[in-house]
Structure formats: structure tokens, C-alpha cells
Design a protein around this motif. Structure first.
Motif, short mmCIF file in Angstrom:
data_model
loop_
_atom_site.label_atom_id
_atom_site.label_comp_id
_atom_site.label_asym_id
_atom_site.label_seq_id
_atom_site.Cartn_x
_atom_site.Cartn_y
_atom_site.Cartn_z
N LEU A 173 0.82 -1.20 0.00
CA LEU A 173 0.00 0.00 0.00
C LEU A 173 0.86 1.26 0.00
CD1 LEU A 173 -2.77 -1.03 2.57
CD2 LEU A 173 -3.03 -0.79 0.11
N LEU A 174 1.90 1.28 0.81
CA LEU A 174 2.75 2.46 0.90
C LEU A 174 3.54 2.66 -0.39
CD1 LEU A 174 4.06 2.20 4.57
CD2 LEU A 174 2.33 3.76 3.65
N ILE A 175 4.07 1.56 -0.95
CA ILE A 175 4.87 1.69 -2.18
C ILE A 175 4.01 2.23 -3.32
CG2 ILE A 175 6.09 0.38 -3.97
CD1 ILE A 175 7.08 -1.47 -1.73
N VAL A 176 2.86 1.59 -3.54
CA VAL A 176 1.98 2.03 -4.64
C VAL A 176 1.40 3.41 -4.33
CG1 VAL A 176 -0.16 1.53 -5.88
CG2 VAL A 176 1.44 -0.32 -5.35
N GLY A 177 1.05 3.67 -3.07
CA GLY A 177 0.51 4.98 -2.70
C GLY A 177 1.49 6.11 -2.95
N ILE A 178 2.76 5.89 -2.60
CA ILE A 178 3.78 6.92 -2.82
C ILE A 178 4.00 7.14 -4.31
CG2 ILE A 178 6.25 7.42 -2.56
CD1 ILE A 178 6.09 6.00 0.18
N VAL A 179 4.08 6.06 -5.07
CA VAL A 179 4.26 6.19 -6.51
C VAL A 179 3.08 6.92 -7.15
CG1 VAL A 179 4.39 4.90 -8.68
CG2 VAL A 179 5.73 4.15 -6.71
N ALA A 180 1.86 6.55 -6.75
CA ALA A 180 0.67 7.17 -7.32
C ALA A 180 0.59 8.65 -6.97
CB ALA A 180 -0.59 6.46 -6.83
N ARG A 181 1.04 9.00 -5.78
CA ARG A 181 0.97 10.40 -5.34
C ARG A 181 2.06 11.24 -5.99
NH1 ARG A 181 -2.83 13.85 -3.13
NH2 ARG A 181 -1.72 15.64 -2.27
N VAL A 182 3.30 10.70 -6.03
CA VAL A 182 4.44 11.49 -6.52
C VAL A 182 4.44 11.59 -8.04
CG1 VAL A 182 6.96 11.58 -6.66
CG2 VAL A 182 5.85 10.96 -4.50
N TRP A 183 4.29 10.46 -8.72
CA TRP A 183 4.42 10.46 -10.18
C TRP A 183 3.10 10.70 -10.90
CZ3 TRP A 183 8.07 7.62 -7.45
CH2 TRP A 183 9.40 7.86 -7.80
N ALA A 184 2.01 10.23 -10.33
CA ALA A 184 0.72 10.40 -11.01
C ALA A 184 -0.11 11.54 -10.42
CB ALA A 184 -0.08 9.09 -10.95
N GLY A 185 0.29 12.07 -9.26
CA GLY A 185 -0.47 13.16 -8.64
C GLY A 185 -1.87 12.76 -8.26
N GLN A 186 -2.06 11.51 -7.85
CA GLN A 186 -3.40 11.00 -7.54
C GLN A 186 -4.00 11.72 -6.34
OE1 GLN A 186 -6.35 9.68 -8.60
NE2 GLN A 186 -5.10 7.98 -9.38
N ASN A 187 -5.26 12.08 -6.46
CA ASN A 187 -5.96 12.73 -5.36
C ASN A 187 -6.08 11.79 -4.16
OD1 ASN A 187 -8.72 13.39 -3.87
ND2 ASN A 187 -8.05 15.28 -4.86
N TYR A 188 -5.94 12.32 -2.95
CA TYR A 188 -5.92 11.48 -1.74
C TYR A 188 -7.25 10.75 -1.53
CZ TYR A 188 -5.33 10.20 3.17
OH TYR A 188 -5.24 9.50 4.35
N CYS A 189 -8.36 11.39 -1.84
CA CYS A 189 -9.67 10.74 -1.66
C CYS A 189 -9.80 9.53 -2.59
CB CYS A 189 -10.80 11.74 -1.93
SG CYS A 189 -10.79 13.19 -0.86
N ILE A 190 -9.41 9.70 -3.83
CA ILE A 190 -9.43 8.59 -4.79
C ILE A 190 -8.45 7.51 -4.36
CG2 ILE A 190 -8.89 7.94 -7.16
CD1 ILE A 190 -11.48 9.37 -7.05
N LEU A 191 -7.28 7.93 -3.89
CA LEU A 191 -6.25 6.99 -3.48
C LEU A 191 -6.72 6.11 -2.32
CD1 LEU A 191 -3.36 6.05 -3.93
CD2 LEU A 191 -2.58 7.87 -2.40
N CYS A 192 -7.38 6.71 -1.34
CA CYS A 192 -7.89 5.94 -0.20
C CYS A 192 -8.93 4.92 -0.64
CB CYS A 192 -8.49 6.88 0.85
SG CYS A 192 -7.25 7.79 1.81
N GLY A 193 -9.83 5.32 -1.52
CA GLY A 193 -10.84 4.38 -2.01
C GLY A 193 -10.23 3.24 -2.78
#
Length: 583
Positions: free
Chosen positions: A513-533
Motif C-alpha cells: 500500500l505504501l509503495i503504490v501509494g507513494i508512486v501514485a501520489r508522486v508520479w501520477a499526482g493522484q488525489n488522496y480521496c481517490i487513493l484511499c478508495g
């Protein structure tokens, strides 16, 4: 006190204690309904130490019925907007979920190698750390098939019957009925699952909080940015007044203009060149040069049609006098559901026009082919008497919007249960995969919510009732799960072996979760609400979804959860069976 009464008392007491504890905020963060699981674990251990027990059948019923309520009502809520979400973000979200599953499988295999776990124990750790009960059931089936295959290879005639496990760590038949090695495998599978499951729920929540702290995320700001992004993706409707200067339009009804139906533009008012009063207009209104009309549509569609009609007018028809009324009307009459605006022919019946439709909080152009669903809000323009007649035809009953039609609801639940039992054969696996009670009702809810109605059957639950049913379902699930696992969890947690399982389970939960979450946030700029879901959906974990919703106060969490759930469920079921069959 009877066993049933004591079970109900225990569940209610755990719910009260857990909700009170979950409501305590530390630096603005609280556990919410997830506090019920912790209260259940403690209560289950205390009851066991006192020599008592809670009826296992009652706990099983409460757990599964609560889960069913939660996932079905979530599906009903998501149905109307799920296609838009899949079209916009489906590929990226499912790629994230697949990465989490693959990394979780690798983490479980590494933990099994370091701790010297058997393949069934590794599968149990994987299922518990990812909170996936259907995957556990699939692993049990794979273990039964593997045992039968080994028996045939060793020359044993007939298949050894597989023990029917109730997912609480005990077999329903005597251990002597099966070889001791097979019994140990079942014990390894269910024991590691029971010990790592509570940590799996807590680990998902911890991952969400760690990501929030790591990136210093302000949840309210994220929710606002997401709303603005979704609004930008869905172009808003606007009004525009145009002066007709095209001589070729003289005597032509508005509905026959080229591009009107394709763009969804609607005319609502007209000011004749020889009059000072504004009157209502519709597709049958005949146009003449010098008239001023008010049209409704997206900016792109209005810019497209404006050159063929005429320039913008300085006259605002909404500010001029006239016998025109605009009303927001609720669609509640079952006879007109799933009928298109063209079929209803409101302009011919009453001389009114529908300028826009609101569905699931989204405004849509009112095209002739648009079908009406229960709960839609349509903007009707016409003279006052005609608007009243239109409202009567469409229903416009506030009382109907506050009632839950239970017959369609239980039809949907029945369909969901049956859907969850259907086996899906996959190449290379001896037993078919199933969605179970966690997946079948969710998929059924999405499908019925998307369809909306069939004949007089309407799948609609008022927002307040839907929220209450979801909360009740999750509370029942967590209370029963905690009470059932409390004694086993705490007893094993204080042992050296159990502590190793718990740590391995937490790492199996957290690292992917942390690895994919960090990648999605840093490189893809994924919104936190979408990321949590998406994180909750990648773990197919309703308690985590409930926490994410309370943390972000955004329905986008549920949409992301539903977008990744089907693929994730299949991947986890297959992965659990592979750990057993290939180990």
C-alpha cells in the motif's frame, strides 16, 4: 440468558463501546467505526477468560448479514455514476490495485520463506493480511483438491472428504476423519488467517494515515480539489440569449435545426420581434428573424450552434416580464421510468420543455433520447398551468423520495447472494473462483443501481437511509468479527510464533500500500480521496472503505473502491489458490 439474547447483548455492547472509542479524535483523526473491531477483540478475550462464549452461529449470521447490507447499499449508491468513473479513471485505478496485489503476494511469499511457513500457512497469512475471506475459502478448496490429488498419487482409493471449516479456526468434523498432516494444513491456513486479519484491517487504516502525514495532506483541500476537477471534466450547462438574424430559419421549428439533438441544446424562452412579453418555447416553436431566444447547453455546443442562428443578444430574457415559469420536478412515477423525453413528447402534450436533468448530483443535457430514472430532477419550463400538468405526469412526490422500496431491495440482495455463489472457471485451477458475499451483492447493487428500474420495481434508497444501512451493516460486521476472533487473536498474539505472524501480516499489508501509494501520489499526482478508495478496494476491505469515507467525507472513495473491486477480488482468489497449489 439465552444464547441468542447474550449474543445480541454482546454485539450491542461492543458497538456502543467501539463507537464511543472510535469517536475520540487525536490531532483531528479518529478511528470511526473501525473502533468497533478493537472493542470486539477485547470483549471476545474477556468473555473467553471468564469461561463464557458467544454463540458462533449468531456471530456468523451478524457478520455476514452486516457485510451484505454494507456492500449492497454501497453498490446501489454507486450504480448511476460507475460508468463515468470507469471511463475516466478505470485503467489507472486498476493498474494501481494490480500492483498492490502482486506486491502483497510477493511479501507473503517472502514472509513464508523467512518464517518457514507451510504453503497453507502462507496462503492464510496472505488472505488475513489482505482481509479477504473469499480468498480464504478458495484456498481451502485448493487445499482439499491438492490433498485428494496426493492421495491418488499415493495409491489411496477414494478421495478424503474435505473438512468444512467455518472460518473461525475449528473444523466441523473430527480430526481423526482426515490424515493428521491434512488437519495440520487446515489448522495452519485458518490460524494464520485469524491472527493476521485484525492487523490487516488496522494496517490499511495505518497506511492511509501514514500517507496523509508523509505528504502533509489537508483532506478538506483534497476533497475540494477533487470536486473542482470532476466539475471541470463534466462541462456545466449555461444559458445564452441569441438574436435570430438567419433568414433561412424563417418559419422553421427550433427542433428541426441541424445539430440540436446531437448537442442536447434546448430552447426555453422566446421574445417575438413584435412583442414585449417573453413566452415559453419548445422544440415546436417556430422561429423568425428578429426574435430573441434563450437556449440552454454546454458552452461548446452553444458556440457550435450560435453561427447558424445569430449573435448574442444584450437582452436577458429571464429578466423580462412574461407568462413563463421554471420548476425543478422530481421523477417519481413508475409508469414513465426508463422512457425517453422523445417518447413522453412533453412539448406536444403540454407545450413545456425540459432544459436539463440532474442525476446523482450531475447535470446532464436533456436530449430526446435521454431516459428518465427514479429520483431524477428535471428543469421544466412553460406557462404555469402547463408546468403543473407536467409535474403531475412525472410524479414530483417528495414522499416517494423518502421511502425505501423493500421488495426490489430484497430481490437485489437475493440476486447478489446467488451471483456470489456462481463459480468462474479459470485455466490452470481445479476449482472455480467465486465472489462470495463480499462481491456478489456489491456487483448486483451496482447493476441494479445502474439500471434504476424494471417495470414497477425501482432500485432506489434515499441517501439518509442508505447511509444508515451502510453504517449498521459495518457495525454488525466489525462487532461480530471482533468477538469471534478476540480469544484466538489475543492468545496467539502473546506467543512468539503468533507475534511473528502478526508482524509478517502487517508488513504484507503495509508495504504494497505504501509503495503504490507513494508512486501514485508522486508520479501520477493522484488525489488522496481517490487513493484511499482505491487502497481499500485493492484490499476488498469494507471496514477500510468505511474509515476512508469518514476520513475524507467524499463519495469518490466508494466509487474508486467499486472500480477496482471486481478485478482485485479475482486476482486475490487466484493468488491464494496459487500459494497452496504451487507451494
Amino acid at each position: 440468558m439465552s444464547a441468542v439474547s447474550f449474543a445480541l447483548l454482546a454485539i450491542a455492547a461492543v458497538a456502543v463501546a467501539g463507537l464511543m472509542f472510535g469517536g475520540i479524535k487525536v490531532r483531528g483523526v479518529s478511528l470511526g467505526t473501525a473502533g468497533v473491531l478493537l472493542a470486539g477483540l477485547i470483549a471476545g478475550d474477556l468473555i473467553g477468560r471468564a469461561g463464557g462464549s458467544v454463540d458462533s452461529d449468531m456471530l456468523s449470521f451478524a457478520k455476514e448479514f452486516g457485510l451484505l447490507l454494507f456492500v449492497f447499499t454501497t453498490g446501489i449508491e454507486l450504480g448511476p455514476g460507475i460508468l463515468r468513473l470507469l471511463a475516466r479513471r478505470g485503467a489507472s485505478l486498476n493498474l494501481m490495485a494490480t500492483g498492490i496485489v502482486v506486491l502483497g503476494l510477493g511479501s507473503a511469499m517472502l514472509a513464508a520463506w523467512l518464517l518457514g511457513l507451510t504453503p497453507p500457512a502462507a496462503a492464510g497469512l496472505f488472505c488475513g493480511a489482505t482481509t479477504n475471506t473469499p480468498a480464504l475459502a478458495a484456498a481451502e478448496q485448493a487445499l482439499s483438491w491438492r490433498r485428494s490429488s496426493e492421495s491418488r498419487e499415493n495409491g489411496v482409493t477414494g478421495d478424503t472428504p474435505a473438512p468444512t471449516n467455518d472460518l473461525r479456526g475449528g473444523d466441523s468434523q473430527d480430526a481423526a476423519a482426515v490424515p493428521s498432516e491434512s488437519h495440520d494444513r487446515i489448522t495452519d491456513l485458518t490460524a494464520t488467517y485469524a491472527v493476521t486479519y485484525p492487523g490487516g484491517v488496522a494496517g490499511i487504516i495505518l497506511a492511509m494515515l501514514l500517507l496523509r502525514r508523509l505528504f502533509r495532506i489537508d483532506v478538506a483541500t483534497e476533497a475540494r480539489l477533487l470536486r473542482e476537477q470532476e466539475a471541470a471534466e463534466h462541462e456545466a450547462l449555461e444559458r445564452r440569449c441569441l438574436l435570430i438574424d438567419n433568414r433561412h430559419l424563417n418559419g422553421l421549428p427550433f427542433g428541426r435545426l441541424a445539430g440540436v439533438e446531437e448537442t442536447g441544446i434546448r430552447i426555453s424562452r422566446i421574445l417575438r420581434s413584435d412583442s414585449n412579453d417573453v413566452v415559453a418555447a419548445n422544440d415546436r416553436t417556430v422561429l423568425h428573424p428578429g426574435d430573441v431566444i434563450q437556449v440552454v447547453g454546454t458552452r461548446e455546443s452553444l458556440d457550435r450552434i450560435e453561427p447558424s442562428i445569430g449573435p448574442k443578444s444584450d437582452i436577458d430574457l429571464t429578466q423580462r416580464t412574461g407568462n413563463v415559469r421554471v420548476s425543478r420536478v422530481f421523477v417519481t412515477r413508475s409508469e414513465i421510468l426508463n422512457r425517453s423525453l422523445a417518447e413522453l413528447a412533453l412539448d406536444q402534450l403540454f407545450g413545456t420543455t425540459v432544459t436539463r436533468i440532474e442525476r446523482a448530483g450531475i447535470e446532464m443535457p436533456a436530449r430526446g433520447a435521454t431516459q428518465l430514472h427514479f429520483g431524477d430532477v428535471v428543469h421544466v419550463v412553460g406557462d404555469p398551468a402547463a408546468v403543473e400538468q407536467t409535474a403531475a405526469l412525472l410524479g414530483n412526490s417528495a414522499r416517494s423520495l423518502q421511502q425505501t422500496p423493500f421488495v426490489p431491495m430484497f430481490i437485489g440482495i437475493t440476486a447478489g447472494i446467488l451471483l456470489g455463489t456462481i463459480g468462474i472457471p479459470l485455466p490452470g485451477l481445479a476449482t472455480p473462483v467465486r465472489f462470495g458475499l463480499a462481491g456478489g451483492p456489491l456487483l448486483a447493487g451496482i447493476a441494479f443501481g445502474l439500471v434504476g428500474s424494471i417495470g414497477r420495481l425501482v432500485w432506489y434508497i434515499p441517501s439518509s437511509a442508505n447511509h444508515a444501512l451502510r453504517q449498521l451493516g459495518m457495525i454488525l460486521f466489525l462487532a461480530a468479527a471482533g468477538l469471534g476472533a478476540g480469544r484466538t487473536f489475543l492468545a496467539l498474539a502473546i506467543s512468539l510464533e503468533g507475534a511473528g505472524w502478526i508482524v509478517a501480516g502487517l508488513l504484507t499489508t503495509l508495504l504494497p500500500l505504501l509503495i503504490v501509494g507513494i508512486v501514485a501520489r508522486v508520479w501520477a499526482g493522484q488525489n488522496y480521496c481517490i487513493l484511499c478508495g482505491a487502497m481499500a478496494g485493492s484490499m476488498t476491505d469494507p471496514p477500510a472503505l468505511s474509515f476512508a469515507q469518514s476520513l475524507t467525507e467524499s463519495e469518490s472513495c466508494s466509487k474508486a473502491y467499486a472500480a477496482v473491486y471486481p478485478l482485485t477480488m479475482l486476482l486475490r482468489i487466484v493468488a491464494a489458490q496459487l500459494l497452496v497449489l504451487l507451494g
